[in-house]
Motif scaffolding. Structure first.
Motif, short mmCIF file in Angstrom:
data_model
loop_
_atom_site.label_atom_id
_atom_site.label_comp_id
_atom_site.label_asym_id
_atom_site.label_seq_id
_atom_site.Cartn_x
_atom_site.Cartn_y
_atom_site.Cartn_z
N TYR A 120 -2.58 9.19 -4.18
CA TYR A 120 -3.68 8.86 -3.28
C TYR A 120 -3.48 9.46 -2.51
N TYR A 121 -3.08 9.93 -1.67
CA TYR A 121 -2.78 10.73 -0.60
C TYR A 121 -3.56 12.53 -1.00
N CYS A 122 -3.17 12.46 -2.63
CA CYS A 122 -3.63 13.86 -3.43
C CYS A 122 -5.09 13.88 -2.80
N TRP A 123 -6.17 12.52 -3.76
CA TRP A 123 -6.96 12.13 -3.26
C TRP A 123 -8.30 11.75 -1.82
N LEU A 124 -6.93 11.11 -1.27
CA LEU A 124 -7.99 11.16 0.30
C LEU A 124 -7.84 12.69 1.37
N ARG A 125 -6.90 13.17 0.67
CA ARG A 125 -7.19 14.85 1.21
C ARG A 125 -8.40 15.77 0.75
N ASP A 126 -8.59 15.24 -0.57
CA ASP A 126 -9.56 16.20 -1.07
C ASP A 126 -10.94 15.45 -1.49
N HIS A 127 -10.77 14.09 -0.69
CA HIS A 127 -12.19 12.93 -0.23
C HIS A 127 -12.66 13.40 0.83
N TYR A 128 -11.75 13.94 2.08
CA TYR A 128 -12.15 14.23 3.66
C TYR A 128 -12.14 15.36 4.06
N ARG A 129 -11.98 16.08 3.10
CA ARG A 129 -12.14 17.61 3.03
C ARG A 129 -13.66 18.05 2.32
N GLY A 130 -13.93 17.31 1.58
CA GLY A 130 -15.34 17.53 1.33
C GLY A 130 -16.24 16.36 2.19
N LYS A 131 -16.21 15.14 2.91
CA LYS A 131 -16.61 15.42 3.85
C LYS A 131 -16.59 16.33 4.97
N ARG A 132 -15.19 16.77 5.12
CA ARG A 132 -15.68 18.06 6.12
C ARG A 132 -16.37 19.08 6.18
N ASP A 133 -16.86 19.02 4.92
CA ASP A 133 -17.87 20.24 4.76
C ASP A 133 -19.38 19.98 4.62
N LEU A 134 -19.24 18.48 4.40
CA LEU A 134 -20.74 17.94 4.12
C LEU A 134 -21.00 18.06 6.00
N LEU A 135 -19.95 17.61 6.94
CA LEU A 135 -21.00 17.32 8.27
C LEU A 135 -20.99 18.92 9.05
N ALA A 150 1.09 -1.57 -0.19
CA ALA A 150 0.00 -0.15 0.49
C ALA A 150 0.76 1.58 -0.15
N LEU A 151 1.93 1.54 0.70
CA LEU A 151 3.27 2.54 0.57
C LEU A 151 3.31 2.81 -1.00
N LYS A 152 3.41 0.79 -0.93
CA LYS A 152 4.30 1.81 -2.21
C LYS A 152 3.32 2.29 -3.53
N MET A 153 1.91 1.73 -3.96
CA MET A 153 0.83 2.03 -4.55
C MET A 153 0.53 4.01 -4.41
N ALA A 154 0.59 3.83 -2.89
CA ALA A 154 -0.40 5.50 -2.23
C ALA A 154 0.96 6.42 -3.63
N ASP A 155 1.94 6.44 -3.59
CA ASP A 155 3.05 7.56 -4.44
C ASP A 155 1.97 7.65 -5.46
N LEU A 156 1.51 6.66 -6.33
CA LEU A 156 1.37 6.69 -7.87
C LEU A 156 -0.34 7.44 -8.04
N PRO A 157 -0.33 8.14 -9.03
CA PRO A 157 -1.89 8.47 -9.08
C PRO A 157 -2.92 7.77 -9.39
N TYR A 158 -3.94 8.46 -8.80
CA TYR A 158 -4.89 8.00 -8.12
C TYR A 158 -6.64 8.28 -8.29
N LYS A 159 -7.68 8.17 -9.32
CA LYS A 159 -8.76 8.19 -9.59
C LYS A 159 -8.80 10.20 -10.10
N GLY A 160 -7.76 10.28 -11.20
CA GLY A 160 -7.56 11.25 -11.28
C GLY A 160 -6.79 12.74 -10.42
N PHE A 161 -6.42 12.27 -9.44
CA PHE A 161 -5.25 12.59 -8.18
C PHE A 161 -3.87 12.98 -8.84
N PRO A 162 -2.81 13.66 -8.28
CA PRO A 162 -1.50 13.18 -8.69
C PRO A 162 -0.96 11.74 -7.58
#
Ligand code: PMP
Length: 375
Positions: A241-256, A227-239
């Motif tokens: 996985y970490y960038c995607w995760l951050r955006d994903h949770y920012r959206g959830k924070r805003d909903l809450l 997982a740590l190896k793969m997390a640096d790779l592009p993911y769902k349109g983000f540079p």
């Protein structure tokens, strides 16, 4: 070994201070644990002696107090306080450095830090951590720092996560940095975490770990090395996985945050982690009958299906949380649960706030939005 190597590769540069030190060695500087929870208890068991004082910043994640007490050491609490004026964002909750210094003593053996912070979402800045590091250098030079950074990847807006170990060479030399896959890979129940620390600390930890669990499941270790190896790779349109995760949770924070506002409460907008602390105004319907249990809760108690700590019945935030679950079917945690009993009511955060979590599907967060409006 594959996980140790991956941890050293990814986290070594992150925890390095500005002036060069020797690189993180996978064997001497890393130990894998059963989640961050076991990392915290392992560090306390291995490194504390009876009567050592351990500084905790309040509100504090409850595992710290238990781990310190199980090691027969003494927790010493320093409050995080609301900045003067209104508290709108988690950055408005601050540590008064003079108050912190006034609690350091010759008996201080450990300081436990947590950024991003559970429950407030506060992300300590470089300047805040540097001030803490300098204070420890000056007033408690023999002290260890346990820096719990499990929410390191969940920081929002303009915030950046600063590992405490990175702020100075002396901070690096005294710090055990704690991480977990639970938050980063949304896999809390998989229980893999680790500590990165100077060799003498890791040597002590290994002695205890060997008798405690010997080692963490190899299957899990191999999975998260991958997982740590793969997390640096592009993911769902983000540079990555970490960038995607951050955006994903920012959206959830805003909903809450929206749900909390729609429910007539006032959020402290978190800049990190996945919780929202909400102030419940005096006129809010969830404050009705402070000092009594809601009828549906009382029925469960009388049927023997639920036990209630009677000392919590008079706390406003427990009443609010009980009313919210009984009436709105929304689960929250009263913020006073993150305080030592004798401090409850002393600080604003320990009276009138509940903590909600946004680590849910968007559908559930939208349900919460609806339900919080049903009063
Ligand atoms: N530290 C903090 C601040 C947490 O909030 C949690 C989980 N709630 C942990 C540690 C424990 O992490 P793990 O699931 O890896 O044991």
């Amino acid at each position: 070994m594959p996980l140790l190597k991956e941890i050293a590769r990814v986290y070594g540069p992150m925890v390095a201070p500005p002036s060069p030190t020797s690189p993180i060695d996978p064997v001497s500087n890393v130990i894998v644990t059963y989640g961050a929870s076991q990392a915290i208890s392992l560090a306390c068991t291995a490194l504390l002696n009876p009567n050592d004082e351990v500084i905790l910043l309040e509100p504090a994640f409850d595992v710290y107090t238990s781990a310190v007490r199980l090691a027969d050491a003494t927790p010493v609490y320093v409050p995080l306080r609301a900045r003067e004026g209104s508290v709108e964002r988690s950055a408005d909750i601050v540590l008064d450095i003079d108050e912190f210094i006034s609690h350091l003593s010759e008996g201080t053996r450990m300081v436990i830090l947590n950024s991003p912070h559970n429950p407030t979402g506060k992300v300590f800045t470089h300047a805040e951590f540097k001030a803490i590091a300098d204070a420890i250098d000056k007033y408690a030079p023999g002290c260890i720092v346990l820096s719990d950074e499990v929410y390191e990847r969940l920081v929002f807006d303009e915030c950046v996560h600063v590992p405490f170990a990175s702020v100075s060479p002396s901070a690096h030399a005294r710090t055990l940095s704690v991480y977990s896959v639970g938050k980063t890979f949304s896999s809390t129940g998989w229980k893999v975490g680790w500590i990165i620390a100077p060799k003498p600390f890791v040597d002590e930890l290994k002695i205890v770990q060997q008798s405690a669990v010997f080692c963490v499941s190899h299957v899990m270790q191999i999975a998260f090395a991958q997982a740590l190896k793969m997390a640096d790779l592009p993911y769902k349109g983000f540079p990555s996985y970490y960038c995607w995760l951050r955006d994903h949770y920012r959206g959830k924070r805003d909903l809450l945050v929206d749900a909390v506002c729609a429910g007539g409460m006032i959020p402290i907008i978190p800049e990190g982690a996945f919780y929202v602390c909400a102030y419940v105004p005096l006129s809010h319907p969830a404050r009705r009958h402070v000092g009594f249990l809601p009828w549906s809760v009382r029925e469960l108690v009388e049927a023997g299906d639920l036990s209630v700590d009677e000392t919590t019945v008079t706390r406003p935030d427990y009443t609010i949380a009980r009313n919210l679950i009984a009436t709105n079917r929304v689960a929250t945690i009263p913020l006073s649960a993150f305080f030592e009993e004798r401090h409850v009511g002393l600080y604003g955060l320990s009276r009138d706030f509940v903590r909600l979590a946004c680590c849910h599907t968007d559908e559930i967060l939208l349900q919460a939005h609806k339900r919080l409006q049903d009063c």
